[in-house]
Scaffold this active site. Structure first.
Site, PDB file in Angstrom:
ATOM      1  NE  ARG A 193      -4.166  -1.810   1.866  1.00 14.92           N
ATOM      2  CZ  ARG A 193      -4.243  -2.777   2.780  1.00 14.92           C
ATOM      3  NH1 ARG A 193      -3.429  -2.768   3.820  1.00 14.92           N
ATOM      4  NH2 ARG A 193      -5.138  -3.728   2.644  1.00 14.92           N
ATOM      5  CD  GLU A 207       6.734  15.846 -23.402  1.00 12.65           C
ATOM      6  OE1 GLU A 207       6.000  16.726 -22.918  1.00 12.65           O
ATOM      7  OE2 GLU A 207       6.277  14.766 -23.861  1.00 12.65           O
ATOM      8  CE  LYS A 211       4.686  17.427 -14.735  1.00 15.95           C
ATOM      9  NZ  LYS A 211       4.990  16.118 -15.225  1.00 15.95           N
TER      10      LYS A 211
HETATM   11  N1  GLY Z   1       3.117  14.748 -18.294  1.00 13.98           N
HETATM   12  C1  GLY Z   1       1.926  15.400 -17.954  1.00 13.98           C
HETATM   13  C2  GLY Z   1       1.687  15.526 -16.482  1.00 13.98           C
HETATM   14  O1  GLY Z   1       2.538  15.161 -15.699  1.00 13.98           O
HETATM   15  O2  GLY Z   1       0.646  15.967 -16.082  1.00 13.98           O
END
Ligand code: GLY
Length: 361
Positions: A121, A185, A227
């Site tokens: 888990r 990317e 990101k």
């Molecule tokens: N590669 C797209 C995301 O991590 O949302």
């Protein structure tokens, strides 16, 4: 060296961009997950190159290392690979506090991450991405999972790592085609969020492809920051995280109709971004010269800007199979200009077709 921190309500972790970081991995993991054993899930090619030094560093830090394998190709990203790794970890009696470490590209990270999310888990998870694509995208943000017969990434979990160590030195052994895919990317991040990154890639792609350390570290840091910001705003893809799918709706249809392997993911995403931009221009959403601006950069990097596509109805069918479909409507991420995108589910078919024609050779 640069560190980017992800702070989520339930979890925080560092992404270290650190030349030579893999050789020090043992000490970094020990500080987070002190335990007698760890599971090292590696891509076989990467294991041959870096496995010995990573393992030596883990042993030096006091770990007994249990090694498992995750193949690099899309065909290895399946539940059978997950099951095999479970068996290795169970045989070795890895416990709930034993960390699982992924050493490889995006597929290794996705498979090992799903194992870490579900084994007993959930156990501590460390990502060591060894491709540019994995460094700037898949190792950050906690998406894990596998493909099934019905489509890509349909089974998985959001499971954040405890640490990401991106060591740019490993890019020396990355095939140039893979390096270009990673840059696709990065272009995606630039188009959705950061016009100045678009300029940086335009100015420095030659140094980046020649693996000049300063430019590579800056590239990875800037992309990881984008990101990280997106993930911190919307971890579970209820809103802006979907912007990261720019180029992927068209791109996944290209991959699945042309065949995985015939075209690499980053190449398909590059083509997908061009098709989406052309469709957006046809829709009147972005300036008409945007598709050519993006094509110029992708072409300078050495990425394909055209492909031998099947007919539009096959591509359309593949698109509707994607999981970005909601209430039977395909949701497109479309640019409004460099650094800005929006999600639309009302893109007319004529615009989609204009997108396909733009990239058809
Ligand atoms: N590669 C797209 C995301 O991590 O949302």
């Amino acid at each position: 060296m640069a560190t980017v921190r992800i702070e989520l309500p339930h979890h925080a972790y560092d992404i270290r961009i650190e030349p030579g970081g893999l050789e020090e991995l043992g000490a970094s993991v020990r500080a987070l997950a002190p335990h007698g054993q760890c599971g090292l899930v590696a891509d076989p090619v990467v294991r041959d190159l870096y496995g010995a030094s990573v393992e030596a560093s883990l042993v030096e830090a006091g770990y007994g290392v249990v090694s498992a394998q995750a193949g690099a190709g899309e065909e290895a990203k399946n539940l059978a690979s997950v099951e095999e790794i479970y068996q290795v970890l169970l045989e070795a009696r890895l416990e709930r506090r034993s960390p699982v470490i992924a050493l490889g590209g995006g597929i290794t990270g996705d498979v090992a991450g799903f194992v870490a999310a579900t084994y007993l888990r959930g156990v501590p998870f460390i990502q060591c991405p060894t491709t540019l694509l994995a460094m700037v995208d898949s190792s950050v943000g906690g998406k894990t999972g596998v493909n099934v017969l019905q489509g890509k990434n349909l089974i998985g979990a959001f499971y954040q790592p405890d640490l990401v160590v991106a060591d740019p030195l490993v890019l020396n052994s990355l095939p140039p085609r893979e390096m270009r895919c990673g840059l696709a990317e990065c272009v995606k991040h630039a188009v959705i969020r950061d016009e100045s990154l678009f300029g940086f890639i335009g100015d420095h792609h030659k140094e980046i492809l020649a693996l000049s350390s300063n430019e590579v570290v800056e590239l990875v840091r800037r992309n990881v920051e984008i990101k990280a910001a997106v993930v911190m705003e919307d971890e579970r893809e209820g809103g802006v995280r979907a912007h990261l799918n720019f180029g992927h709706t068209f791109g996944h249809a290209i991959e699945s109709t042309m065949g995985y392997g015939a075209i690499l993911h980053g190449e398909a995403v590059g083509l997908g971004m061009l098709a989406a931009s052309r469709a957006a221009a046809e829709f009147g959403l972005c300036p008409s010269d945007l598709p050519a601006t993006i094509a110029e950069l992708l072409s300078a990097i050495g990425l394909p800007i055209r492909a031998d596509l099947p007919d539009n109805s096959s591509l359309g069918r593949a698109m509707r199979h994607d999981k970005k479909v909601a209430n039977d409507l395909v949701r497109f991420v479309l640019p409004r200009g460099l650094g800005q995108v929006e999600i639309r589910d009302d893109l007319p078919e004529t615009c989609v077709d204009a997108g396909w024609e733009f990239i058809r050779s």
